[in-house]
Write a protein that holds these residues in place. Structure first.
Motif, PDB file in Angstrom:
ATOM      1  N   LEU A  35      -1.669  -5.324  -6.857  1.00  0.00           N
ATOM      2  CA  LEU A  35      -1.794  -6.078  -5.608  1.00  0.00           C
ATOM      3  C   LEU A  35      -1.317  -5.241  -4.416  1.00  0.00           C
ATOM      4  O   LEU A  35      -1.987  -5.184  -3.385  1.00  0.00           O
ATOM      5  CB  LEU A  35      -0.995  -7.378  -5.703  1.00  0.00           C
ATOM      6  CG  LEU A  35      -1.065  -8.312  -4.507  1.00  0.00           C
ATOM      7  CD1 LEU A  35      -2.505  -8.749  -4.241  1.00  0.00           C
ATOM      8  CD2 LEU A  35      -0.183  -9.524  -4.736  1.00  0.00           C
ATOM      9  N   LEU A  36      -0.186  -4.584  -4.567  1.00  0.00           N
ATOM     10  CA  LEU A  36       0.334  -3.719  -3.508  1.00  0.00           C
ATOM     11  C   LEU A  36      -0.665  -2.608  -3.178  1.00  0.00           C
ATOM     12  O   LEU A  36      -0.873  -2.274  -2.013  1.00  0.00           O
ATOM     13  CB  LEU A  36       1.668  -3.121  -3.949  1.00  0.00           C
ATOM     14  CG  LEU A  36       2.490  -2.367  -2.929  1.00  0.00           C
ATOM     15  CD1 LEU A  36       2.900  -3.269  -1.774  1.00  0.00           C
ATOM     16  CD2 LEU A  36       3.712  -1.761  -3.590  1.00  0.00           C
ATOM     17  N   ASP A  37      -1.308  -2.076  -4.208  1.00  0.00           N
ATOM     18  CA  ASP A  37      -2.284  -1.007  -4.032  1.00  0.00           C
ATOM     19  C   ASP A  37      -3.508  -1.470  -3.238  1.00  0.00           C
ATOM     20  O   ASP A  37      -4.130  -0.687  -2.531  1.00  0.00           O
ATOM     21  CB  ASP A  37      -2.709  -0.485  -5.406  1.00  0.00           C
ATOM     22  CG  ASP A  37      -3.318   0.899  -5.361  1.00  0.00           C
ATOM     23  OD1 ASP A  37      -2.828   1.740  -4.586  1.00  0.00           O
ATOM     24  OD2 ASP A  37      -4.278   1.133  -6.111  1.00  0.00           O
ATOM     25  N   ARG A  44      -2.279  -1.164   6.623  1.00  0.00           N
ATOM     26  CA  ARG A  44      -2.173   0.052   7.441  1.00  0.00           C
ATOM     27  C   ARG A  44      -3.385   0.203   8.351  1.00  0.00           C
ATOM     28  O   ARG A  44      -3.250   0.595   9.502  1.00  0.00           O
ATOM     29  CB  ARG A  44      -2.008   1.265   6.536  1.00  0.00           C
ATOM     30  CG  ARG A  44      -0.672   1.237   5.802  1.00  0.00           C
ATOM     31  CD  ARG A  44      -0.489   2.391   4.879  1.00  0.00           C
ATOM     32  NE  ARG A  44      -0.198   3.565   5.689  1.00  0.00           N
ATOM     33  CZ  ARG A  44      -0.550   4.787   5.352  1.00  0.00           C
ATOM     34  NH1 ARG A  44      -1.203   5.006   4.242  1.00  0.00           N
ATOM     35  NH2 ARG A  44      -0.254   5.803   6.125  1.00  0.00           N
ATOM     36  N   LYS A  45      -4.571  -0.109   7.830  1.00  0.00           N
ATOM     37  CA  LYS A  45      -5.794  -0.011   8.628  1.00  0.00           C
ATOM     38  C   LYS A  45      -5.726  -0.928   9.837  1.00  0.00           C
ATOM     39  O   LYS A  45      -6.216  -0.589  10.915  1.00  0.00           O
ATOM     40  CB  LYS A  45      -7.004  -0.349   7.750  1.00  0.00           C
ATOM     41  CG  LYS A  45      -8.348  -0.184   8.444  1.00  0.00           C
ATOM     42  CD  LYS A  45      -9.489  -0.346   7.478  1.00  0.00           C
ATOM     43  CE  LYS A  45      -9.773  -1.814   7.287  1.00  0.00           C
ATOM     44  NZ  LYS A  45     -10.922  -2.066   6.408  1.00  0.00           N
ATOM     45  N   VAL A  50       5.033  -1.944   7.278  1.00  0.00           N
ATOM     46  CA  VAL A  50       5.351  -2.590   6.013  1.00  0.00           C
ATOM     47  C   VAL A  50       6.806  -2.310   5.667  1.00  0.00           C
ATOM     48  O   VAL A  50       7.245  -1.159   5.696  1.00  0.00           O
ATOM     49  CB  VAL A  50       4.440  -2.076   4.876  1.00  0.00           C
ATOM     50  CG1 VAL A  50       4.832  -2.697   3.546  1.00  0.00           C
ATOM     51  CG2 VAL A  50       2.975  -2.358   5.187  1.00  0.00           C
ATOM     52  N   LEU A  51       7.542  -3.364   5.352  1.00  0.00           N
ATOM     53  CA  LEU A  51       8.920  -3.246   4.907  1.00  0.00           C
ATOM     54  C   LEU A  51       9.031  -3.972   3.575  1.00  0.00           C
ATOM     55  O   LEU A  51       8.667  -5.139   3.464  1.00  0.00           O
ATOM     56  CB  LEU A  51       9.864  -3.866   5.939  1.00  0.00           C
ATOM     57  CG  LEU A  51      11.359  -3.761   5.678  1.00  0.00           C
ATOM     58  CD1 LEU A  51      11.794  -2.300   5.613  1.00  0.00           C
ATOM     59  CD2 LEU A  51      12.129  -4.506   6.754  1.00  0.00           C
ATOM     60  N   GLU A  99       4.822   4.887   8.663  1.00  0.00           N
ATOM     61  CA  GLU A  99       5.981   4.836   7.764  1.00  0.00           C
ATOM     62  C   GLU A  99       6.094   3.475   7.074  1.00  0.00           C
ATOM     63  O   GLU A  99       5.934   2.436   7.681  1.00  0.00           O
ATOM     64  CB  GLU A  99       7.246   5.088   8.583  1.00  0.00           C
ATOM     65  CG  GLU A  99       8.445   5.463   7.788  1.00  0.00           C
ATOM     66  CD  GLU A  99       8.470   6.938   7.412  1.00  0.00           C
ATOM     67  OE1 GLU A  99       9.308   7.286   6.600  1.00  0.00           O
ATOM     68  OE2 GLU A  99       7.662   7.730   7.931  1.00  0.00           O
ATOM     69  N   ILE A 100       6.377   3.509   5.773  1.00  0.00           N
ATOM     70  CA  ILE A 100       6.631   2.306   4.976  1.00  0.00           C
ATOM     71  C   ILE A 100       8.121   2.278   4.696  1.00  0.00           C
ATOM     72  O   ILE A 100       8.699   3.287   4.294  1.00  0.00           O
ATOM     73  CB  ILE A 100       5.846   2.344   3.646  1.00  0.00           C
ATOM     74  CG1 ILE A 100       4.346   2.311   3.909  1.00  0.00           C
ATOM     75  CG2 ILE A 100       6.257   1.182   2.743  1.00  0.00           C
ATOM     76  CD1 ILE A 100       3.491   2.518   2.670  1.00  0.00           C
TER      77      ILE A 100
END
Length: 104
Positions: A35-37, A44-45, A50-51, A99-100
């Motif tokens: 799911l994260l993938d 990002r697009k 994202v934290l 940056e994540i």
């Protein structure tokens, strides 16, 4: 496939080098990572930051491997870091739109 990450129990090793194996199995063996993938590229697009929070530093270690695998920039914040390192990573997260952040 597990929703939790089996790598928390036993991280597979590369038989040739005995180093941790970081490959597509990291993503395929966990529903949460699948799911994260799917979510991260879309977020990002669209320009979102994202934290990611985790209570376990071991999970942050695995998230870092995921970020290396996907070539994502990241900043890590946890209690094992010095105040200066945390401040530097907070600054990187705030200034770099790519940056994540990962935090315990």
């Amino acid at each position: 496939r597990s929703s939790d990450l089996p790598y928390l129990i036993e991280y597979p090793l590369d038989p040739a080098t005995q180093d941790f194996r970081v490959d597509e199995d990291l993503v395929k063996n966990s529903g949460k990572f699948l799911l994260l993938d799917r979510m991260l590229p879309e977020l990002r697009k669209r320009g979102h930051k994202v934290l990611i929070f985790s209570q376990m530093t071991q999970m942050l270690d695995i998230l870092l491997d995921f970020c290396y695998l996907r070539k994502y920039n990241f900043s890590r914040l946890d209690g094992s870091m010095s105040y200066e390192e945390r401040e530097e990573n907070i600054g990187k997260f705030n200034m770099d739109p790519e940056e994540i952040g990962k935090h315990t």
